[in-house]
Design a protein around this motif. Structure first.
Motif, mmCIF file in Angstrom:
data_model
loop_
_atom_site.group_PDB
_atom_site.id
_atom_site.type_symbol
_atom_site.label_atom_id
_atom_site.label_comp_id
_atom_site.label_asym_id
_atom_site.label_seq_id
_atom_site.Cartn_x
_atom_site.Cartn_y
_atom_site.Cartn_z
ATOM 1 N N ILE A 1 0.842 -1.211 0.000
ATOM 2 C CA ILE A 1 0.000 0.000 0.000
ATOM 3 C C ILE A 1 0.876 1.259 0.000
ATOM 4 C CG2 ILE A 1 -1.655 1.345 1.362
ATOM 5 C CD1 ILE A 1 -2.755 -1.412 2.340
ATOM 6 N N LEU A 2 1.894 1.269 0.868
ATOM 7 C CA LEU A 2 2.797 2.421 0.914
ATOM 8 C C LEU A 2 3.514 2.602 -0.420
ATOM 9 C CD1 LEU A 2 4.269 4.673 2.456
ATOM 10 C CD2 LEU A 2 5.902 2.943 3.267
ATOM 11 N N ALA B 1 3.564 6.012 -2.507
ATOM 12 C CA ALA B 1 4.881 6.650 -2.638
ATOM 13 C C ALA B 1 5.326 6.681 -4.091
ATOM 14 C CB ALA B 1 5.908 5.891 -1.790
ATOM 15 N N GLY B 2 5.000 5.633 -4.847
ATOM 16 C CA GLY B 2 5.338 5.607 -6.270
ATOM 17 C C GLY B 2 4.630 6.712 -7.045
ATOM 18 N N ARG B 3 3.365 6.932 -6.726
ATOM 19 C CA ARG B 3 2.615 8.021 -7.377
ATOM 20 C C ARG B 3 3.215 9.370 -7.010
ATOM 21 N NH1 ARG B 3 -3.795 7.644 -7.004
ATOM 22 N NH2 ARG B 3 -3.462 9.454 -8.326
ATOM 23 N N TRP B 4 3.576 9.530 -5.738
ATOM 24 C CA TRP B 4 4.151 10.791 -5.269
ATOM 25 C C TRP B 4 5.486 11.091 -5.961
ATOM 26 C CZ3 TRP B 4 8.304 11.287 -1.391
ATOM 27 C CH2 TRP B 4 8.547 12.618 -1.040
ATOM 28 N N LEU B 5 6.274 10.043 -6.205
ATOM 29 C CA LEU B 5 7.578 10.211 -6.848
ATOM 30 C C LEU B 5 7.483 10.254 -8.372
ATOM 31 C CD1 LEU B 5 9.681 7.769 -4.612
ATOM 32 C CD2 LEU B 5 9.992 10.250 -4.782
ATOM 33 N N GLY B 6 6.295 10.004 -8.915
ATOM 34 C CA GLY B 6 6.122 10.036 -10.365
ATOM 35 C C GLY B 6 6.713 8.843 -11.080
ATOM 36 N N THR C 1 6.387 4.998 -12.733
ATOM 37 C CA THR C 1 5.339 4.225 -13.392
ATOM 38 C C THR C 1 4.770 3.186 -12.434
ATOM 39 O OG1 THR C 1 6.853 2.540 -14.260
ATOM 40 C CG2 THR C 1 6.481 4.489 -15.629
ATOM 41 N N ARG C 2 3.514 2.874 -12.634
ATOM 42 C CA ARG C 2 2.811 1.965 -11.730
ATOM 43 C C ARG C 2 3.482 0.584 -11.687
ATOM 44 N NH1 ARG C 2 -3.546 0.335 -12.328
ATOM 45 N NH2 ARG C 2 -3.842 -0.545 -10.242
ATOM 46 N N SER C 3 3.945 0.129 -12.842
ATOM 47 C CA SER C 3 4.570 -1.199 -12.904
ATOM 48 C C SER C 3 5.864 -1.253 -12.099
ATOM 49 C CB SER C 3 4.864 -1.592 -14.367
ATOM 50 O OG SER C 3 3.673 -1.768 -15.081
ATOM 51 N N VAL C 4 6.730 -0.255 -12.284
ATOM 52 C CA VAL C 4 8.005 -0.233 -11.563
ATOM 53 C C VAL C 4 7.772 -0.114 -10.064
ATOM 54 C CG1 VAL C 4 10.123 1.102 -11.162
ATOM 55 C CG2 VAL C 4 9.350 0.659 -13.498
ATOM 56 N N ALA C 5 6.844 0.754 -9.673
ATOM 57 C CA ALA C 5 6.550 0.920 -8.245
ATOM 58 C C ALA C 5 6.039 -0.383 -7.638
ATOM 59 C CB ALA C 5 5.521 2.027 -8.047
ATOM 60 N N PHE D 1 15.243 4.236 -7.098
ATOM 61 C CA PHE D 1 16.125 3.881 -5.989
ATOM 62 C C PHE D 1 15.651 4.546 -4.698
ATOM 63 C CE2 PHE D 1 20.088 4.198 -3.471
ATOM 64 C CZ PHE D 1 20.389 2.835 -3.412
ATOM 65 N N LEU D 2 15.184 5.779 -4.809
ATOM 66 C CA LEU D 2 14.656 6.480 -3.636
ATOM 67 C C LEU D 2 13.433 5.750 -3.079
ATOM 68 C CD1 LEU D 2 14.696 8.897 -1.715
ATOM 69 C CD2 LEU D 2 13.370 10.183 -3.419
ATOM 70 N N LEU D 3 12.574 5.251 -3.972
ATOM 71 C CA LEU D 3 11.416 4.474 -3.525
ATOM 72 C C LEU D 3 11.873 3.213 -2.794
ATOM 73 C CD1 LEU D 3 8.376 3.855 -3.466
ATOM 74 C CD2 LEU D 3 8.658 2.702 -5.682
ATOM 75 N N GLY D 4 12.872 2.518 -3.362
ATOM 76 C CA GLY D 4 13.387 1.312 -2.725
ATOM 77 C C GLY D 4 13.954 1.602 -1.344
ATOM 78 N N VAL D 5 14.702 2.693 -1.227
ATOM 79 C CA VAL D 5 15.295 3.062 0.072
ATOM 80 C C VAL D 5 14.199 3.428 1.072
ATOM 81 C CG1 VAL D 5 16.730 4.774 1.253
ATOM 82 C CG2 VAL D 5 17.492 3.791 -0.918
ATOM 83 N N LEU D 6 13.197 4.170 0.610
ATOM 84 C CA LEU D 6 12.090 4.576 1.480
ATOM 85 C C LEU D 6 11.356 3.349 2.036
ATOM 86 C CD1 LEU D 6 10.059 6.642 2.657
ATOM 87 C CD2 LEU D 6 8.857 6.539 0.455
#
Length: 320
Positions: free
Chosen positions: A102-103, A107-112, A114-118, A298-303
């Motif tokens: 869910i996060l 967070a993926g939408r917030w960072l812009g 793509t839905r698949s990568v997120a 990478f920022l999403l992964g770290v978050l």
């Protein structure tokens, strides 16, 4: 560096110096002096300097070698202790998987991103790293570059975790049970989970392996849910059958006395296989892989990793 790539004839065979270096490092990883962190570090150094001369071959071998190593570790497990560890990790598993998925979406939408990568990065963080991404990717019909970005992200964080987690565990004086649970929940790939737990202790290894493999079974329902949410029809769900091999090995070791003498030998071979697996993974993290990841994924992964690692550590220290 050019002379490392120049072909030479040795005993009637054409080889390069970088192939010789790779072979020497591989042989070292088969010795008792090598450990999972050292093997991963050697692979990383090779990837960033000379490069992996057998990249295609090691990529194919990595998943198979890891699966056989995990099955071999089952011969060192006790089914009763594993059942207890599995029950202990159920609540952590359910809450953390759904929480991260869910996060990761928001967070993926917030960072812009793509839905698949997120979604791929979220699944890799929530379940079991590269295995989850490899299973969910075809369900999403993800592009090769999307798969590469997600895999590169979790593999880099795996490498960090393998070195950082044992040090943090000792600094916080975590028990073997606490550290095993934390590893299984907060480190992405089974290879790095087992590697970090091995460095911490035998009981930590048993707890971490059992909980992580129970967590890996969530690949199946998450893949089915992904197909439904992303409205993909006619896709094939990838089932991690090697987990059944691990369970069978554990049951043999617990209930069949004739299998016990083989246990230490098979476990030793499994640990060597794991060390070799981590060397291959490190050797696959080339500069191109790191550059392909990009800052926002990478920022999403770290978050996501920071949230699951810190939250699970807090809960484990408080409750276990």
């Amino acid at each position: 560096m050019r002379h490392f790539h120049a072909p030479r004839v040795v005993f009637g065979r054409v080889v390069t110096l970088r192939q010789v270096v790779f072979a020497l490092l591989l042989i070292y990883c088969l010795t008792p002096w090598a450990s999972p962190p050292i093997a991963l570090a050697l692979g990383l150094v090779l990837a960033q300097t000379l490069g992996n001369p057998f990249a295609a071959q090691t990529k194919r071998l990595t998943a198979t070698l890891l699966q056989f190593s995990v099955v071999g570790l089952g011969f060192g497990m006790n089914a009763h202790a594993a059942a207890q560890a599995g029950r202990q990790g159920v609540a952590f598993t359910v809450v953390s998987i759904f929480g991260i998925l869910i996060l990761g979406y928001f967070a993926g939408r917030w960072l812009g991103i793509t839905r698949s990568v997120a979604h791929l990065i979220s699944c890799g963080t929530a379940i079991c790293g590269g295995s989850a991404i490899a299973a969910v990717g075809p369900v999403l019909r993800a592009k090769d570059e999307e798969m590469s970005v997600a895999l590169g992200t979790v593999f880099v964080l795996n490498a960090v975790a393998l070195f950082a987690f044992p040090a943090i565990g000792h600094a916080l004086a975590l028990t073997q049970n606490q550290f095993g649970l934390w590893c299984a929940i907060a480190i992405h790939d089974t290879s790095s989970v087992v590697g970090a737990a091995t460095a911490y202790g035998d009981h930590a290894l048993q707890v971490a392996t059992t909980v992580k493999l129970a967590r890996a079974l969530w690949i199946i329902p998450v893949s089915i849910a992904t197909a439904m949410v992303f409205k993909q029809k006619g896709v094939k769900i990838k089932i991690p059958y090697f987990i059944l091999g691990f369970i069978a090995a554990m049951l043999l070791n617990t209930f069949v006395p004739a299998a016990k003498p083989l246990g230490p030998v098979l476990v030793a071979l499994a640990k060597t296989g794991l060390t070799l697996t981590l060397f291959f993974i490190g050797a696959g993290l080339s500069g191109q892989v790191l550059k392909a990841v990009g800052a926002r994924p990478f920022l999403l992964g770290v978050l996501l990793w920071g949230v699951i690692a810190s939250a699970s550590l807090y809960v484990i220290i408080r409750t276990v």
